[in-house]
Write a protein that holds these residues in place. Structure first.
Motif, PDB file in Angstrom:
ATOM      1  N   PRO A  57       0.820  -1.214   0.000  1.00 38.60           N
ATOM      2  CA  PRO A  57       0.000   0.000   0.000  1.00 38.60           C
ATOM      3  C   PRO A  57       0.855   1.265   0.000  1.00 38.60           C
ATOM      4  O   PRO A  57       2.003   1.229   0.443  1.00 38.60           O
ATOM      5  N   GLY A  58       0.292   2.340  -0.489  1.00 38.93           N
ATOM      6  CA  GLY A  58       0.994   3.621  -0.450  1.00 38.93           C
ATOM      7  C   GLY A  58       1.798   3.906  -1.696  1.00 38.93           C
ATOM      8  O   GLY A  58       2.697   4.740  -1.689  1.00 38.93           O
ATOM      9  N   LYS A  59       1.487   3.202  -2.794  1.00 34.85           N
ATOM     10  CA  LYS A  59       2.261   3.373  -4.018  1.00 34.85           C
ATOM     11  C   LYS A  59       2.036   4.755  -4.641  1.00 34.85           C
ATOM     12  O   LYS A  59       2.979   5.469  -4.951  1.00 34.85           O
ATOM     13  N   THR A  60       0.779   5.114  -4.830  1.00 34.79           N
ATOM     14  CA  THR A  60       0.477   6.392  -5.457  1.00 34.79           C
ATOM     15  C   THR A  60       0.543   7.481  -4.400  1.00 34.79           C
ATOM     16  O   THR A  60      -0.118   7.389  -3.372  1.00 34.79           O
ATOM     17  N   GLN A  61       1.363   8.515  -4.670  1.00 39.53           N
ATOM     18  CA  GLN A  61       1.547   9.541  -3.645  1.00 39.53           C
ATOM     19  C   GLN A  61       1.159  10.935  -4.110  1.00 39.53           C
ATOM     20  O   GLN A  61       1.191  11.871  -3.339  1.00 39.53           O
ATOM     21  N   LEU A  62       0.813  11.051  -5.387  1.00 40.39           N
ATOM     22  CA  LEU A  62       0.469  12.362  -5.927  1.00 40.39           C
ATOM     23  C   LEU A  62      -0.842  12.259  -6.697  1.00 40.39           C
ATOM     24  O   LEU A  62      -1.382  11.172  -6.882  1.00 40.39           O
ATOM     25  N   VAL A  63      -1.315  13.410  -7.151  1.00 39.28           N
ATOM     26  CA  VAL A  63      -2.526  13.439  -7.982  1.00 39.28           C
ATOM     27  C   VAL A  63      -2.067  13.340  -9.436  1.00 39.28           C
ATOM     28  O   VAL A  63      -1.451  14.259  -9.964  1.00 39.28           O
ATOM     29  N   ASN A  64      -2.311  12.193 -10.043  1.00 39.31           N
ATOM     30  CA  ASN A  64      -1.760  11.911 -11.367  1.00 39.31           C
ATOM     31  C   ASN A  64      -2.826  12.017 -12.463  1.00 39.31           C
ATOM     32  O   ASN A  64      -3.864  11.374 -12.387  1.00 39.31           O
ATOM     33  N   TYR A  65      -2.517  12.845 -13.455  1.00 36.95           N
ATOM     34  CA  TYR A  65      -3.466  13.097 -14.542  1.00 36.95           C
ATOM     35  C   TYR A  65      -3.111  12.306 -15.803  1.00 36.95           C
ATOM     36  O   TYR A  65      -1.971  12.375 -16.270  1.00 36.95           O
ATOM     37  N   PHE A  66      -4.106  11.624 -16.359  1.00 33.41           N
ATOM     38  CA  PHE A  66      -3.964  10.930 -17.632  1.00 33.41           C
ATOM     39  C   PHE A  66      -5.035  11.467 -18.584  1.00 33.41           C
ATOM     40  O   PHE A  66      -6.209  11.551 -18.201  1.00 33.41           O
ATOM     41  N   MET A  67      -4.615  11.827 -19.798  1.00 34.36           N
ATOM     42  CA  MET A  67      -5.591  12.326 -20.765  1.00 34.36           C
ATOM     43  C   MET A  67      -6.032  11.183 -21.673  1.00 34.36           C
ATOM     44  O   MET A  67      -5.199  10.483 -22.251  1.00 34.36           O
ATOM     45  N   VAL A  68      -7.343  10.984 -21.737  1.00 35.04           N
ATOM     46  CA  VAL A  68      -7.887   9.888 -22.529  1.00 35.04           C
ATOM     47  C   VAL A  68      -8.523  10.422 -23.802  1.00 35.04           C
ATOM     48  O   VAL A  68      -9.415  11.288 -23.747  1.00 35.04           O
ATOM     49  N   ASP A  69      -8.047   9.913 -24.919  1.00 35.80           N
ATOM     50  CA  ASP A  69      -8.638  10.204 -26.234  1.00 35.80           C
ATOM     51  C   ASP A  69      -8.760  11.709 -26.506  1.00 35.80           C
ATOM     52  O   ASP A  69      -9.699  12.137 -27.179  1.00 35.80           O
ATOM     53  N   ASN A  70      -7.847  12.479 -25.958  1.00 36.11           N
ATOM     54  CA  ASN A  70      -7.866  13.947 -26.096  1.00 36.11           C
ATOM     55  C   ASN A  70      -9.185  14.568 -25.653  1.00 36.11           C
ATOM     56  O   ASN A  70      -9.546  15.653 -26.097  1.00 36.11           O
ATOM     57  N   ARG A  71      -9.925  13.866 -24.755  1.00 34.53           N
ATOM     58  CA  ARG A  71     -11.264  14.334 -24.394  1.00 34.53           C
ATOM     59  C   ARG A  71     -11.438  14.664 -22.926  1.00 34.53           C
ATOM     60  O   ARG A  71     -12.168  15.579 -22.573  1.00 34.53           O
ATOM     61  N   PHE A  72     -10.859  13.856 -22.079  1.00 31.66           N
ATOM     62  CA  PHE A  72     -11.056  14.085 -20.641  1.00 31.66           C
ATOM     63  C   PHE A  72      -9.883  13.504 -19.873  1.00 31.66           C
ATOM     64  O   PHE A  72      -9.069  12.763 -20.424  1.00 31.66           O
ATOM     65  N   TYR A  73      -9.816  13.845 -18.583  1.00 34.92           N
ATOM     66  CA  TYR A  73      -8.746  13.319 -17.738  1.00 34.92           C
ATOM     67  C   TYR A  73      -9.276  12.237 -16.799  1.00 34.92           C
ATOM     68  O   TYR A  73     -10.368  12.360 -16.256  1.00 34.92           O
ATOM     69  N   CYS A  74      -8.464  11.199 -16.638  1.00 33.53           N
ATOM     70  CA  CYS A  74      -8.668  10.229 -15.569  1.00 33.53           C
ATOM     71  C   CYS A  74      -7.633  10.565 -14.511  1.00 33.53           C
ATOM     72  O   CYS A  74      -6.443  10.708 -14.825  1.00 33.53           O
ATOM     73  N   VAL A  75      -8.049  10.682 -13.278  1.00 32.66           N
ATOM     74  CA  VAL A  75      -7.142  11.103 -12.219  1.00 32.66           C
ATOM     75  C   VAL A  75      -6.964   9.978 -11.196  1.00 32.66           C
ATOM     76  O   VAL A  75      -7.938   9.475 -10.633  1.00 32.66           O
ATOM     77  N   ASP A  76      -5.714   9.607 -11.021  1.00 38.69           N
ATOM     78  CA  ASP A  76      -5.349   8.582 -10.040  1.00 38.69           C
ATOM     79  C   ASP A  76      -4.892   9.284  -8.768  1.00 38.69           C
ATOM     80  O   ASP A  76      -4.048  10.173  -8.816  1.00 38.69           O
ATOM     81  N   LEU A  77      -5.463   8.900  -7.657  1.00 36.98           N
ATOM     82  CA  LEU A  77      -5.167   9.571  -6.394  1.00 36.98           C
ATOM     83  C   LEU A  77      -4.495   8.617  -5.409  1.00 36.98           C
ATOM     84  O   LEU A  77      -4.646   7.403  -5.525  1.00 36.98           O
ATOM     85  N   PRO A  78      -3.788   9.184  -4.444  1.00 33.68           N
ATOM     86  CA  PRO A  78      -3.251   8.319  -3.381  1.00 33.68           C
ATOM     87  C   PRO A  78      -4.407   7.714  -2.586  1.00 33.68           C
ATOM     88  O   PRO A  78      -5.481   8.301  -2.508  1.00 33.68           O
ATOM     89  N   GLY A  79      -4.168   6.564  -2.008  1.00 31.61           N
ATOM     90  CA  GLY A  79      -5.198   5.931  -1.190  1.00 31.61           C
ATOM     91  C   GLY A  79      -5.249   6.556   0.189  1.00 31.61           C
ATOM     92  O   GLY A  79      -4.281   7.149   0.640  1.00 31.61           O
ATOM     93  N   TYR A  80      -6.397   6.410   0.836  1.00 32.47           N
ATOM     94  CA  TYR A  80      -6.476   6.855   2.223  1.00 32.47           C
ATOM     95  C   TYR A  80      -6.354   5.641   3.147  1.00 32.47           C
ATOM     96  O   TYR A  80      -6.377   4.497   2.688  1.00 32.47           O
ATOM     97  N   GLY A  81      -6.214   5.920   4.432  1.00 30.85           N
ATOM     98  CA  GLY A  81      -6.212   4.851   5.432  1.00 30.85           C
ATOM     99  C   GLY A  81      -5.017   3.929   5.362  1.00 30.85           C
ATOM    100  O   GLY A  81      -5.118   2.740   5.645  1.00 30.85           O
TER     101      GLY A  81
END
Ligand SMILES: Nc1nc2c(ncn2[C@@H]2O[C@H](COP(=O)(O)OP(=O)(O)OP(=O)(O)O)[C@@H](O)[C@H]2O)c(=O)[nH]1
Ligand SMILES: [Mg+2]
Length: 192
Positions: A57-81
């Motif tokens: 656990p604790g791999k993702t530590q930042l707010v990571n933005y991915f752009m999909v199909d030049n249309r919208f962003y998928c955002v990966d966030l750190p986990g809580y707890g």
């Protein structure tokens, strides 16, 4: 139709003020550390390594933005707890997640991941109450569905539907193509 395989990593935010340009609609994935948020994104994108995952656990530590199909962003966030993180760090991450979720006009939908195998934990219940309190639009994704039987899964889905009838419940596993396609369809319905 959205081409989820047409995806680019855009940036990691340390400071929430430096959101990426251009401004596009975004969806995000939240949940406890290790619940499978980053793996889910790789499954959607048809990649293995674009989003960093780990069995610890604790791999993702930042707010990571991915752009999909030049249309919208998928955002990966750190986990809580993430219990092994010092309390001070836990509070910092929690604040970052909450800061990201609040007052973000671009945020179209929040997906809250819960491990399909486990009872609702206190911290998840608190997150649900927090989302309800702020009137945020979220759906629940039951992750790692490959790890439980079909009967157990159906029971869990029914329990959720009884307890929180207004919230959509989506079963998911990175190992189940039907579920991956199902989630893509749900996202496509958001009309971004
Ligand atoms: N069996 C199975 N394992 C999964 C699934 N999704 C994720 N995992 C595993 O769960 C572990 C954690 O996955 P991550 O995607 O890194 O979890 P995360 O929610 O991003 O975790 P943090 O970044 O720490 O918040 C990894 O070992 C994955 O391989 C799934 O659908 N099925
Ligand atoms: Mg992650």
């Amino acid at each position: 139709m959205i081409n989820f395989h047409n995806v680019q990593f855009i940036k990691s935010l340390i400071n929430l003020e430096h959101r990426p340009q251009p401004e596009l609609m975004e969806i995000c994935f939240i949940g406890r550390s290790n619940v499978g948020k980053s793996s889910l994104l790789n499954a959607l994108f048809g990649t293995r390594k674009l989003v960093k995952v780990s069995s610890t656990p604790g791999k993702t530590q930042l707010v990571n933005y991915f752009m999909v199909d030049n249309r919208f962003y998928c955002v990966d966030l750190p986990g809580y707890g993430f219990a092994r993180l010092p309390k001070k760090e836990q509070v910092k991450w929690q604040k970052m997640i909450e800061g990201y979720l609040l007052g973000n006009d671009c945020l179209k939908k929040i997906y809250l991941l819960l491990d399909a195998r486990h009872e609702l934990q206190t911290i998840d219940r608190q997150m649900i109450e927090w989302l309800n309190h702020y009137g945020l639009d979220y759906s629940i994704i039951l992750s790692k569905c490959d790890k439980i039987s079909k009967n157990a899964l159906n029971k869990t889905i029914n329990d959720f539907k009884k307890n929180i009838p207004s919230v959509e419940i989506l079963p998911f596993s990175i190992r189940n193509n039907e579920m991956i396609v199902g989630l893509k369809k749900e996202i496509a319905r958001l009309g971004m």
